[in-house]
Design an enzyme around this catalytic site. Sequence first.
Site, short mmCIF file in Angstrom:
data_model
loop_
_atom_site.label_atom_id
_atom_site.label_comp_id
_atom_site.label_asym_id
_atom_site.label_seq_id
_atom_site.Cartn_x
_atom_site.Cartn_y
_atom_site.Cartn_z
N TRP A 103 52.61 -4.39 22.89
CA TRP A 103 51.24 -4.80 22.58
C TRP A 103 50.39 -4.87 23.84
CZ3 TRP A 103 49.78 -3.82 18.01
CH2 TRP A 103 50.65 -3.97 16.92
N ASP A 173 47.06 -13.04 24.55
CA ASP A 173 47.31 -12.60 23.18
C ASP A 173 48.49 -13.42 22.67
OD1 ASP A 173 48.09 -11.35 20.86
OD2 ASP A 173 48.26 -9.33 21.72
N LYS A 197 50.81 -13.29 11.60
CA LYS A 197 52.17 -13.59 12.04
C LYS A 197 52.49 -15.05 11.75
CE LYS A 197 52.25 -9.44 13.96
NZ LYS A 197 51.51 -8.87 15.06
#
Length: 361
Positions: A103, A173, A197
């Site tokens: 990511w 993040d 998530k």
Amino acid sequence: MTERIYNFSAGPAVLPLPVLEAAQRELVALPGVGMSVMEISHRSKTFDEIIGSAEAGLRELMGLPDNYHVLFLQGGASLQFSMIPMNFLSKDKSADYVLTGSWGKKAIKEAKREGNVNLAFSSQEENFKRTPRQEELKLDAKAAYCHVTTNETIEGVEFQYTPDTGDVPLFADMSSDILSHPIPAERYALIYAGAQKNIGPSGVTVVILRDDLLARIPDGLHTMLDFRTHTEAKSLYNTPNTWGIYIINLVCKWLKEKGGLAGMQAENEAKAKLLYDAIDATDFYRGHAEKDSRSIMTVTFRLPSEDLEKQFVKESTAAGLDGLKGHRSVGGLRASIYNAFPRAGVEALVSFMKEFERKNG
Ligand SMILES: *Cc1c(COP(=O)(O)O)cnc(C)c1O
């Protein structure tokens, strides 16, 4: 009533059963309103209370100081990969990025379109097995910000500490570990997370940012891509994901009943330990992350061969343990054991692993 199975999916992921049940009870008509939350105006008094309560819930759980904004945006964490550099980077500036997984790589790709990226650390050569130690970070004291991914969801590598970036604003993040344990919120200048998530359904992104950052935003950005639009309109410049915000509010209430983030951390660590102990107990299973970088949310491991991994996925799925296949980019197995994932499901997986090894080891 259909039986629920154990859902190890990385995202969208398992939600707390009491949250789903509450949403089900109120789906057709919110008490005292007579309409579904999906049918009411985002400018109604009822929705105003819901979004206010969701924000207050996040503030309380995370211990956010008053000089932070809490936003509910759209476009996923992926849009933040672009929006953050558009607001805070420019051709004459440089930002530090700490690269610990897939990511972070995507975040860097977008940042490079706006300005210079200083790779403050990369574990790519080591197959993204670990996070850096503080002293390994090659930080630039003049950086516009320093960006980290606190939990790399695909590799299962998680920061065990909050990096010290001095006067440089720390951006994170936290898509896959937000609300999983207490954090020193005041050490972060900006936090963002796709909700799907650990905090709600897909389609809503939580962005938490310190007020003084707004003064750094250049004029001329597109309205929807300028953080000031959303802080000024309190996430209601355009129609937000009302359903998603409603669910986040319910999840926050559930978390408070579970003892807040300290309670969650204890439970998450206990669940992760069960699984890592099972991995470490034998050579048949091999953890991907180095021990001091192991995630308590996403546990990644390998078997002796890809054929055995395929067989493991097939048989575990048939046994009601769903979603264990690792991300297509790294292979292997991944057990996502977010806040809402029950301990009994981890115990079931551990039993399955022992039995699978006995038959195939
Ligand atoms: C899932 C994930 C993303 C992407 O989220 P979207 O909401 O799908 O854009 C980004 N970062 C991390 C750490 C993730 O786990």
